[in-house]
Scaffold this motif. Structure first.
Motif, PDB file in Angstrom:
ATOM      1  N   ASP A   1     -12.559 -10.669  -6.048  1.00 23.10           N
ATOM      2  CA  ASP A   1     -13.023 -10.127  -7.333  1.00 23.10           C
ATOM      3  C   ASP A   1     -12.267  -8.870  -7.757  1.00 23.10           C
ATOM      4  OD1 ASP A   1     -14.985 -12.149  -7.594  1.00 23.10           O
ATOM      5  OD2 ASP A   1     -16.351 -11.037  -6.303  1.00 23.10           O
ATOM      6  N   ILE A   2     -11.032  -8.731  -7.308  1.00 25.77           N
ATOM      7  CA  ILE A   2     -10.191  -7.612  -7.739  1.00 25.77           C
ATOM      8  C   ILE A   2      -9.721  -7.863  -9.169  1.00 25.77           C
ATOM      9  CG2 ILE A   2      -7.961  -6.471  -7.388  1.00 25.77           C
ATOM     10  CD1 ILE A   2      -8.303  -6.936  -4.404  1.00 25.77           C
ATOM     11  N   ILE A   3      -9.868  -6.869 -10.025  1.00 25.06           N
ATOM     12  CA  ILE A   3      -9.409  -6.976 -11.414  1.00 25.06           C
ATOM     13  C   ILE A   3      -8.424  -5.847 -11.698  1.00 25.06           C
ATOM     14  CG2 ILE A   3     -10.076  -6.885 -13.845  1.00 25.06           C
ATOM     15  CD1 ILE A   3     -12.720  -8.129 -13.119  1.00 25.06           C
ATOM     16  N   ILE A   4      -7.266  -6.211 -12.246  1.00 24.98           N
ATOM     17  CA  ILE A   4      -6.230  -5.229 -12.571  1.00 24.98           C
ATOM     18  C   ILE A   4      -5.870  -5.350 -14.049  1.00 24.98           C
ATOM     19  CG2 ILE A   4      -3.828  -4.540 -12.152  1.00 24.98           C
ATOM     20  CD1 ILE A   4      -4.158  -5.416  -9.277  1.00 24.98           C
ATOM     21  N   LYS A   5      -5.761  -4.204 -14.695  1.00 20.47           N
ATOM     22  CA  LYS A   5      -5.389  -4.168 -16.108  1.00 20.47           C
ATOM     23  C   LYS A   5      -3.878  -4.006 -16.228  1.00 20.47           C
ATOM     24  CE  LYS A   5      -6.679  -1.874 -20.439  1.00 20.47           C
ATOM     25  NZ  LYS A   5      -7.601  -0.885 -21.051  1.00 20.47           N
TER      26      LYS A   5
ATOM     27  N   GLY B   1      -7.677 -17.827 -18.020  1.00 19.98           N
ATOM     28  CA  GLY B   1      -7.568 -18.832 -16.972  1.00 19.98           C
ATOM     29  C   GLY B   1      -6.140 -19.119 -16.554  1.00 19.98           C
ATOM     30  N   GLU B   2      -5.182 -18.677 -17.358  1.00 22.44           N
ATOM     31  CA  GLU B   2      -3.769 -18.900 -17.043  1.00 22.44           C
ATOM     32  C   GLU B   2      -3.365 -18.077 -15.819  1.00 22.44           C
ATOM     33  OE1 GLU B   2       0.604 -18.041 -19.151  1.00 22.44           O
ATOM     34  OE2 GLU B   2      -1.255 -17.943 -20.332  1.00 22.44           O
ATOM     35  N   LEU B   3      -2.537 -18.652 -14.962  1.00 20.85           N
ATOM     36  CA  LEU B   3      -2.036 -17.931 -13.797  1.00 20.85           C
ATOM     37  C   LEU B   3      -0.791 -17.144 -14.173  1.00 20.85           C
ATOM     38  CD1 LEU B   3      -2.413 -20.499 -10.862  1.00 20.85           C
ATOM     39  CD2 LEU B   3      -3.861 -18.536 -11.393  1.00 20.85           C
ATOM     40  N   VAL B   4      -0.750 -15.882 -13.750  1.00 23.67           N
ATOM     41  CA  VAL B   4       0.406 -15.027 -14.011  1.00 23.67           C
ATOM     42  C   VAL B   4       0.876 -14.427 -12.690  1.00 23.67           C
ATOM     43  CG1 VAL B   4      -0.230 -14.483 -16.385  1.00 23.67           C
ATOM     44  CG2 VAL B   4      -1.110 -13.061 -14.530  1.00 23.67           C
ATOM     45  N   ASN B   5       2.168 -14.150 -12.627  1.00 25.37           N
ATOM     46  CA  ASN B   5       2.755 -13.577 -11.419  1.00 25.37           C
ATOM     47  C   ASN B   5       2.902 -12.078 -11.614  1.00 25.37           C
ATOM     48  OD1 ASN B   5       3.797 -13.556  -8.873  1.00 25.37           O
ATOM     49  ND2 ASN B   5       5.782 -14.428  -9.407  1.00 25.37           N
TER      50      ASN B   5
ATOM     51  N   VAL C   1      -5.677 -14.796 -15.580  1.00 27.89           N
ATOM     52  CA  VAL C   1      -6.044 -14.008 -16.759  1.00 27.89           C
ATOM     53  C   VAL C   1      -7.553 -14.094 -16.957  1.00 27.89           C
ATOM     54  CG1 VAL C   1      -5.775 -13.722 -19.241  1.00 27.89           C
ATOM     55  CG2 VAL C   1      -3.795 -14.351 -17.835  1.00 27.89           C
ATOM     56  N   HIS C   2      -8.180 -12.936 -16.905  1.00 26.91           N
ATOM     57  CA  HIS C   2      -9.642 -12.864 -17.001  1.00 26.91           C
ATOM     58  C   HIS C   2     -10.097 -12.533 -18.422  1.00 26.91           C
ATOM     59  CE1 HIS C   2     -13.764 -11.954 -15.870  1.00 26.91           C
ATOM     60  NE2 HIS C   2     -13.648 -10.744 -16.399  1.00 26.91           N
ATOM     61  N   LYS C   3      -9.353 -11.642 -19.075  1.00 22.60           N
ATOM     62  CA  LYS C   3      -9.721 -11.216 -20.428  1.00 22.60           C
ATOM     63  C   LYS C   3      -8.471 -10.738 -21.155  1.00 22.60           C
ATOM     64  CE  LYS C   3     -12.928  -8.110 -22.864  1.00 22.60           C
ATOM     65  NZ  LYS C   3     -13.932  -7.017 -22.701  1.00 22.60           N
ATOM     66  N   ILE C   4      -8.435 -10.992 -22.455  1.00 20.04           N
ATOM     67  CA  ILE C   4      -7.301 -10.571 -23.279  1.00 20.04           C
ATOM     68  C   ILE C   4      -7.762  -9.477 -24.231  1.00 20.04           C
ATOM     69  CG2 ILE C   4      -5.591 -11.307 -24.978  1.00 20.04           C
ATOM     70  CD1 ILE C   4      -5.885 -14.148 -23.749  1.00 20.04           C
ATOM     71  N   GLU C   5      -7.088  -8.340 -24.182  1.00 22.44           N
ATOM     72  CA  GLU C   5      -7.404  -7.221 -25.061  1.00 22.44           C
ATOM     73  C   GLU C   5      -6.234  -6.978 -26.004  1.00 22.44           C
ATOM     74  OE1 GLU C   5      -8.326  -4.148 -22.247  1.00 22.44           O
ATOM     75  OE2 GLU C   5     -10.382  -4.868 -21.962  1.00 22.44           O
TER      76      GLU C   5
END
Length: 215
Positions: A189-193, A209-213, A174-178
């Protein structure tokens, strides 16, 4: 291979659409020659794998070797690929993470890439000169970012958008929470919304920072 000269084998090195001249010194070839001639072992026009070991400014020639022992060593960042499993030797530490070595290549392990669990001092379990299995997360010009997080090391990494199939699963961070989604970062550096309707819980219940599947 361009030609066989008295001083050694002349080769053309290609890098980023540029060409350079390299030389495999005859002295380094002696143990491989035996009864074979240089012409037979290194036919002009053939392509071979070499490692650059030095540069002669006067002649503007790169000294090269074909030694199997040297070729197997990690000597340059170009020896690696994103997602590759590696053995990292801990060399030093800083406030932001841990420095490591893979062969002769310096790499960096951020604090957030040491453990799957959140802790204040995750680097305490990493002793200097200890060896750990990691995975290359991203590569820059002269170094690389490595993760030691077990889930990211043990599972298949997402390094690009090609060859993705329905049902594939990848762990990301988790990079950012919206308000209605979360941004998840992967290797390279791939980012997916990911929108909230595709999440098992509300975005605000995740932690950066949490890991998600992701499926």
């Amino acid at each position: 291979i361009i030609s066989n000269e008295p001083q050694g084998v002349l080769v053309k090195l290609e890098h980023e659409e540029e060409s350079y001249k390299g030389l495999i010194n005859t002295f380094s070839l002696r143990k491989n020659l035996e009864d074979e001639s240089v012409d037979n072992l290194f036919p002009v026009g053939n392509s071979i794998k070499v490692r650059v070991i030095n540069y002669n400014n006067l002649d503007e020639v790169y000294a090269c070797t074909t030694s199997d022992e040297v070729l197997k060593q990690y000597g340059h960042i170009s020896d690696f690929k994103v997602g590759q499993l590696v053995k990292v030797k801990i060399s030093s530490r800083s406030d932001k993470g841990v420095n490591g070595l893979i062969g002769n290549v310096n790499v960096f392990i951020p604090m957030s890439e040491i453990s799957d669990e959140f802790s204040s001092n995750p680097d305490k379990r990493l002793n200097d000169n200890s060896l750990h299995t990691g995975r290359i997360m991203s590569i820059c010009e002269s170094s690389a970012i490595v993760t030691l997080r077990p889930l990211l090391v043990k599972t298949k990494p997402l390094t690009d958008y090609t060859n993705l199939n329905v049902g594939d699963a990848y762990f990301g961070k988790v990079h950012k929470i919206e308000s209605g989604s979360i941004l998840v970062t992967f290797f390279n550096d791939i980012i997916i919304k990911i929108a909230d309707n595709n999440l098992p819980k509300m975005p605000k219940k995740y932690r950066v920072g949490e890991l998600v599947n992701m499926f």
